[in-house]
Design a protein around this motif. Structure first.
Motif, short mmCIF file in Angstrom:
data_model
loop_
_atom_site.label_atom_id
_atom_site.label_comp_id
_atom_site.label_asym_id
_atom_site.label_seq_id
_atom_site.Cartn_x
_atom_site.Cartn_y
_atom_site.Cartn_z
N ALA A 165 21.60 -41.61 -5.77
CA ALA A 165 20.26 -41.42 -5.22
C ALA A 165 19.51 -42.75 -5.23
O ALA A 165 18.76 -43.06 -4.29
CB ALA A 165 19.50 -40.37 -6.04
N GLN A 169 21.03 -42.70 -1.09
CA GLN A 169 21.77 -41.59 -0.48
C GLN A 169 20.97 -40.30 -0.56
O GLN A 169 20.30 -40.02 -1.56
CB GLN A 169 23.12 -41.41 -1.17
CG GLN A 169 24.11 -42.53 -0.92
CD GLN A 169 25.53 -42.15 -1.32
OE1 GLN A 169 25.88 -40.97 -1.37
NE2 GLN A 169 26.36 -43.15 -1.60
N THR A 170 21.05 -39.49 0.49
CA THR A 170 20.43 -38.17 0.50
C THR A 170 21.34 -37.19 -0.25
O THR A 170 22.50 -37.50 -0.54
CB THR A 170 20.25 -37.68 1.93
OG1 THR A 170 21.56 -37.53 2.54
CG2 THR A 170 19.43 -38.66 2.76
N ASN A 171 20.82 -35.99 -0.53
CA ASN A 171 21.64 -34.99 -1.22
C ASN A 171 22.94 -34.68 -0.47
O ASN A 171 24.01 -34.60 -1.07
CB ASN A 171 20.83 -33.72 -1.45
CG ASN A 171 19.84 -33.87 -2.59
OD1 ASN A 171 19.58 -34.98 -3.05
ND2 ASN A 171 19.28 -32.76 -3.05
N GLU A 173 24.59 -36.63 1.51
CA GLU A 173 25.46 -37.80 1.39
C GLU A 173 26.07 -37.88 0.00
O GLU A 173 27.24 -38.23 -0.16
CB GLU A 173 24.67 -39.07 1.71
CG GLU A 173 24.31 -39.21 3.19
CD GLU A 173 23.34 -40.35 3.45
OE1 GLU A 173 23.28 -40.81 4.61
OE2 GLU A 173 22.62 -40.77 2.52
N ARG A 182 26.25 -29.09 -2.21
CA ARG A 182 24.87 -29.60 -2.11
C ARG A 182 23.96 -28.98 -3.16
O ARG A 182 23.12 -29.66 -3.74
CB ARG A 182 24.32 -29.34 -0.70
CG ARG A 182 25.03 -30.13 0.38
CD ARG A 182 24.35 -29.96 1.73
NE ARG A 182 25.10 -30.63 2.79
CZ ARG A 182 24.70 -30.72 4.04
NH1 ARG A 182 23.54 -30.17 4.40
NH2 ARG A 182 25.43 -31.33 4.96
N ARG A 201 12.16 -37.78 -7.53
CA ARG A 201 13.32 -38.68 -7.49
C ARG A 201 12.92 -40.14 -7.69
O ARG A 201 13.57 -40.87 -8.45
CB ARG A 201 14.03 -38.49 -6.14
CG ARG A 201 15.25 -39.38 -5.95
CD ARG A 201 15.79 -39.26 -4.54
NE ARG A 201 16.20 -37.90 -4.22
CZ ARG A 201 17.31 -37.59 -3.56
NH1 ARG A 201 18.13 -38.54 -3.17
NH2 ARG A 201 17.61 -36.36 -3.29
#
Length: 214
Positions: A165, A169-171, A173, A182, A201
């Motif tokens: 993160a 990166q997104t969840n 990804e 996910r 985050r």
């Protein structure tokens, strides 16, 4: 009668690497040392676990990248089936995040594959004496980061998800990178936020960085 001339029983070594040339080369090198005895080899994590359980070698030299399992998972299983064995990760990738994960899973050391033959033997002897040996070119701050991780209470998976993160990166990804679902990624992130006392985050990444985790 004195025992000064008595023969020393060599330490047994098991080699795990999916490249035959590496397995054969390391085996040949270690067999040249009278204090070490190679008792077996495997080309995959699952085969290594099975054979180590049967052979109970003193030391396992484990390639970081295997075709069927992640090194940290192999380390965890090897520790389960043979708790007394010393595990040294052997890799050509000194900056790979898997190195830290393997150490956190219980590996006793990590060495680079370009180490000179004599140096490799010397370092393996140190591990057999109970020392934790990590090539200084591999994650120079690995020791400090491990301590910080222990203080934070984060699990290896929570740390791994948070680290990805922090790289932006997104969840979805992160899920693709780690092979996790996910929803599982979301759960790990929420748990990491809670442990770090962060509201979101961005704040979690900031606190993890301040704590020496990132």
């Amino acid at each position: 009668m004195g025992t000064a001339g008595a023969a020393v029983t060599p330490a047994t070594v098991f080699v795990v690497d999916d490249h035959p040339v590496v397995r054969d080369g390391v085996t040949l090198l270690l067999r040249s040392d009278p204090c070490l005895s190679v008792v077996g080899a495997a080309e995959s994590g699952r085969l290594a676990i099975e054979r180590v359980a049967a052979l109970a070698p003193d030391l396992i030299l484990l390639d970081l990248r295997l075709p069927d399992m992640l090194a940290p998972e192999v380390v965890t299983e090897l520790r389960r089936v043979h708790p007394d064995g010393k595990i040294v990760v052997f890799t050509a990738h000194g900056d790979h995040q898997g190195v830290l994960a393997a150490l956190e899973s219980g590996a006793h050391g990590c060495l680079l594959k370009d180490a000179a033959g004599a140096q490799l033997v010397t370092e393996l002897r140190r591990v057999l004496r109970g020392e934790r040996v990590v090539d200084p070119r591999i994650l120079p701050d690995a020791g400090q980061r491990s301590d910080a991780l222990a203080r934070s209470g984060l699990t290896r998976r929570e740390y791994e998800v948070l680290r990805l993160a922090a790289q932006g990166q997104t969840n979805p990804e992160i899920a693709e990178s780690t092979g996790l679902a996910r929803n599982t990624v979301k759960t790990y992130l929420q748990s990491a936020l809670h442990k770090l006392g962060a509201r979101n985050r961005v704040e979690a990444i900031g606190k993890a960085s301040e704590a020496g985790l990132l």
